[in-house]
Design an enzyme around this catalytic site. Structure first.
Site, PDB file in Angstrom:
ATOM      1  N   GLU A  87       0.415  82.892  -5.849  1.00 54.76           N
ATOM      2  CA  GLU A  87       1.106  81.595  -5.561  1.00 54.76           C
ATOM      3  C   GLU A  87       1.032  80.944  -4.011  1.00 54.76           C
ATOM      4  O   GLU A  87       1.152  79.986  -3.885  1.00 54.76           O
ATOM      5  CB  GLU A  87       2.643  81.902  -6.139  1.00 54.76           C
ATOM      6  N   MET A 140      -5.970  87.868  18.790  1.00 57.83           N
ATOM      7  CA  MET A 140      -5.108  87.076  19.633  1.00 57.83           C
ATOM      8  C   MET A 140      -3.962  88.140  20.120  1.00 57.83           C
ATOM      9  O   MET A 140      -3.708  88.015  21.153  1.00 57.83           O
ATOM     10  CB  MET A 140      -4.388  85.800  19.186  1.00 57.83           C
ATOM     11  N   LYS A 167      13.744  77.011 -18.060  1.00 58.71           N
ATOM     12  CA  LYS A 167      12.889  77.107 -19.333  1.00 58.71           C
ATOM     13  C   LYS A 167      13.463  76.339 -20.189  1.00 58.71           C
ATOM     14  O   LYS A 167      12.902  75.501 -21.146  1.00 58.71           O
ATOM     15  CB  LYS A 167      12.664  78.682 -19.534  1.00 58.71           C
ATOM     16  N   PHE A 172      15.721  88.437 -15.889  1.00 55.89           N
ATOM     17  CA  PHE A 172      14.328  89.049 -15.389  1.00 55.89           C
ATOM     18  C   PHE A 172      13.671  87.765 -14.796  1.00 55.89           C
ATOM     19  O   PHE A 172      13.564  86.622 -15.212  1.00 55.89           O
ATOM     20  CB  PHE A 172      13.835  89.264 -16.606  1.00 55.89           C
ATOM     21  N   GLN A 173      13.167  88.205 -13.606  1.00 54.28           N
ATOM     22  CA  GLN A 173      12.486  87.159 -12.902  1.00 54.28           C
ATOM     23  C   GLN A 173      13.253  86.069 -12.471  1.00 54.28           C
ATOM     24  O   GLN A 173      12.791  84.875 -12.277  1.00 54.28           O
ATOM     25  CB  GLN A 173      11.193  86.655 -13.508  1.00 54.28           C
TER      26      GLN A 173
END
Lengths: 582, 186
Positions: A49, A478, A161, A111-112
């Site tokens: 993602e 760097m 959802k 969940f999630q």
């Protein structure tokens, strides 16, 4: 017409003329992926993602349009966080759409589940939790409007959802009402007149041009202002390409690793005309010592930037395109009244002499080792600059900004404010998706590359080819440079190795072409080969001198007067107090 | 504490999360909120927050500009001291047994506070007024022993005949060079 929330989402995206979405499906966003099959919107299936988020950014940078990323709830949204923060810092217009657990279990540690609106509140321009599918179209319209207008930025829309599954009667909202959001775009004419007068009176003016000029598509207006007013131009890291580097009035990039002419011109100026820029610490160095003799005209669409770091003598709130056009007209009028452009030949000659005396430089020994700047410069020459160049964060980014000679806006894509390592590969993917007509070249560090290289798989399977030139110095370069300069060469956790992973094999594993150059003699042939391939991505492993440092450099916290032009200008710092913090 | 005490009225859309946005902005920019009071207004869908902060003039300007950028913020008004009516409500439970009881009652009368709950050993007082008045009352009550205290935080309305929406946001037009200061959003 009856539609589900998910169908409404895609009808709304189509209504916003979205052609591409970058994302990954998952549980809570599942309902949205069904109508996607029948939609005109192209979905680019990313591998992470974060990659989808940066790809949406790259798309926005290269096209000027809103980039869109999609992810599921919980970890999906959380993985977008870095890209959202990056887009906030660099004012990149993106809309992120995330699935959320069903409304009845929101707040239940389902969940999630993650409170993605809460998490992203400080790193988005605005965000929404949609609680009713009837509001989806309206919310999307608002989100796109907010993301793309005023000072652009990221907007997140979180949809549970059950809301995606909810059946509603479709309605496209013709109008939206945002009583608290009315960006000021028209610059005040009286202020513009004062600004023009101040420019007329200035003996040593400099245009200090920032990313806002590119965001406002104001390069043409800027060119007219600079050319007709004979005003020298510095373009910040965010503004590379806003003004052609080849122009006699171009001074290049200011800041911590900017060129001597740009840095010193600003230090010695009696007037800075700041256009769409925010006096960032990487540009100003020690703020109190920055441009001490300069009066400030500050043009920005965000009033909060004006006076935030440096007081403005003439503040002008407005869109850069509008204000610069007005300023050009007013300056032209005042110049005509005064019988011409004020004589500033001495200043312009001084600047020209600095450009001659202090160009960016490096020494490429014929027998090696390969210098990173050489590889980048040859790449630039071979493409003739006709490419969109994307960078990650670190030495390679600075070298690319230094040695690439930009001539057009939106040909430079990088992570400025947040300094997000791993930006380049996914952003290049997004830029290439937005501009299939253009060659896209990512110049990346070996450290950066390993953070997001998985999007090479996306490039292959979605057939979105681009070139990635890894400036492989086997180090977090760097950080290594800072440890060499400020930590008595005590190298701590910066060694990555040249050959783990084997970048050529890795490229091949991803279905890309892997090439390698270890010696200066090999560089041109490898680049030629890379440019001859257009049907798939190419990864070039440039194994470069690990000891090469990025100069010029203004140590953090130091005054820009103390610019170190090259390694010979270094002085030992034994005093720990002098070792600056990043 | 650094800086001066400033009272800011913030007119916001009554949307979920708006309080978090406002409070979060103060926290993110490193400012401590002295008090914050929220309630509905006479307009449906709008709430009004009154925020009191200790801050210098310059950071205050930055805070109001950043607040203005919040999409749900409609209008901000900084109250000049003396140019606004400022009030607060306080509930205080104080020990008041035996001889102390009439003394607490007497003080309460002087401050026009109401007794709203009584037990054998305590009195609960309700007092309203300027924050300074409540401070003075509290100071006297401390001698008896304050068991519990709850304050609403300050609320304020500017003096004069104008509502917050009719007011210009200070002299920002000149301050920032806007053609027209619309007072919200960037």
């Amino acid at each position: 017409m009856k539609v589900t929330g998910a169908q409404a989402l895609f009808k709304a995206l189509e209504g916003e003329r979205v052609d591409t979405v970058f994302g990954i499906p998952g549980g809570a966003i599942l309902p949205a992926y069904d109508p996607l099959i029948d939609s005109k919107v192209r979905h680019v299936l990313c591998r992470h993602e974060q990659g989808a988020g940066h790809a949406a950014e790259g798309y926005a940078w290269a096209s000027g349009r809103v980039g869109v990323a999609m992810a599921t709830s919980g970890p999906g949204g959380c993985n977008l966080v870095t890209a959202l923060a990056d887009a906030k810092m660099d004012s990149v217009p993106i809309v992120a759409i995330t699935g959320q657990v069903p409304s009845p279990v929101v707040g239940n540690d389902a969940f999630q589940e993650a409170d993605i609106c809460g998490i992203t509140m400080p790193i988005t321009k605005h965000n929404y939790l949609v609680t009713d599918a009837n509001l989806i179209a309206e919310t999307l319209r608002e989100a796109f409007h907010i993301a793309s207008t005023g000072r652009p930025g990221p907007v997140l829309v979180d949809i549970p959802k059950d809301v995606l599954l909810q059946e509603i009667t479709w309605r496209w909202p013709e109008e939206i009402d945002l009583p608290g959001y009315k960006p000021t775009t028209k610059g005040n004419l009286r202020q513009v007149r004062s600004a023009a007068k101040m420019i007329m009176e200035s003996k040593r003016p400099v245009l200090y041009v920032g990313g806002g000029v590119i965001k406002a598509n104001a390069s043409k207006e800027l060119f007219r202002l600079a050319a007709d007013g004979r005003l020298p131009v510095t373009t910040t890291l965010m503004a590379r390409g806003a003004f052609p580097d080849a122009h006699e009035l171009a001074l290049g990039m200011p800041g911590m690793h900017g060129g001597y002419p740009a840095v010193t011109a600003m230090q010695k100026a009696d007037l800075l005309v700041a256009l769409g820029t925010r006096f960032d610490d990487r540009v100003t160095g020690q703020l109190a010592a920055f441009a001490p003799d300069a009066k400030i005209i500050h043009v920005d669409i965000d009033p909060a930037e004006i006076g935030k770091n440096r007081n403005a003598d003439v503040p002008i709130v407005g869109d850069a395109k509008d204000v610069i056009a007005k300023l050009h007209a007013e300056l032209t009028r005042q110049q005509e009244e005064a019988g011409g452009v004020p004589d500033r030949s001495e200043w312009l000659l001084t600047l020209e002499s600095w450009k001659q005396t202090y160009p960016y430089r490096y020494d490429q020994p014929a027998d090696g080792p390969l210098k990173p700047q050489f590889a980048i410069e040859r790449l630039y020459e071979a493409t003739k600059g006709d490419a969109i160049v994307v960078a990650g964060v670190g030495q390679h980014q600075m070298w690319t900004s230094q040695f690439w000679r930009f001539s057009e806006p939106r040909t430079w894509v990088n992570s400025g404010g947040l300094g997000t390592m791993g930006f380049a590969v996914p952003a290049a993917l997004g830029a290439a998706a937005a501009r299939p007509d253009k060659r896209v070249v990512a110049v990346d560090g070996d450290g950066c590359f390993q953070m997001t290289a998985q999007e090479l798989a996306t490039s292959r399977t979605e057939n979105i080819p681009f070139i990635t030139a890894i400036i492989n110095n086997a180090h977090l370069g760097m950080v290594r440079q800072w440890q060499e300069l400020f930590y008595e060469e005590r190298y701590s956790q910066v060694y990555l190795s040249y050959d783990v992973p084997d970048y050529v094999k890795l490229a091949e594993a991803y279905g890309a072409i892997g090439l390698r150059a270890e010696h200066p003699d090999e560089v041109d042939a490898v680049i030629e080969k890379a440019l001859s391939i257009t049907d798939r991505s190419v990864v070039i492993d440039f194994r470069v001198d690990q000891r090469e440092m990025c100069f010029p450099m203004v140590p953090a916290g130091a005054s820009n007067d103390d610019i170190i032009v090259g390694p010979e200008g270094l002085r030992p710092t034994n005093e720990p107090a002098e070792a600056p913090v990043a | 504490m650094n800086g001066q005490l400033h009272t800011i009225s913030v007119l916001v859309e009554d949307k979920p999360g708006v309080l978090t946005r406002v409070a979060g902005l103060f926290a993110a920019r490193g400012f401590n909120i002295d008090s914050l009071a929220v309630g509905p207004t006479s307009d449906d869908g709008l709430s009004r927050m009154t925020v009191v902060v200790h801050v210098d003039r310059k950071p205050l300007e930055q805070i109001t500009k950043q607040l203005n950028k919040l999409i749900n913020v409609i209008k901000i008004l900084e109250h000049d001291p003396g140019e606004a009516v400022e009030r607060e409500l306080m509930l205080v439970k104080v020990r008041a047994a035996g001889e102390d009881r009439p003394r607490v009652m007497e003080i309460s009368t002087v401050f026009r506070a109401n007794v709203v709950d009584v037990t054998r050993s305590t009195l609960t007082l309700e007092a309203t007024g300027k924050p300074e008045k409540l401070e003075a009352l509290l100071e006297l009550l401390r001698d008896f022993g304050v068991i519990e205290l709850s304050r609403t935080g300050r609320i304020a309305l500017a003096r004069g005949d104008k509502g917050i929406r009719e007011r210009g946001a200070r002299s920002k037009v000149a301050a920032v060079g806007a053609e027209e200061w619309t007072g919200g959003g960037v």
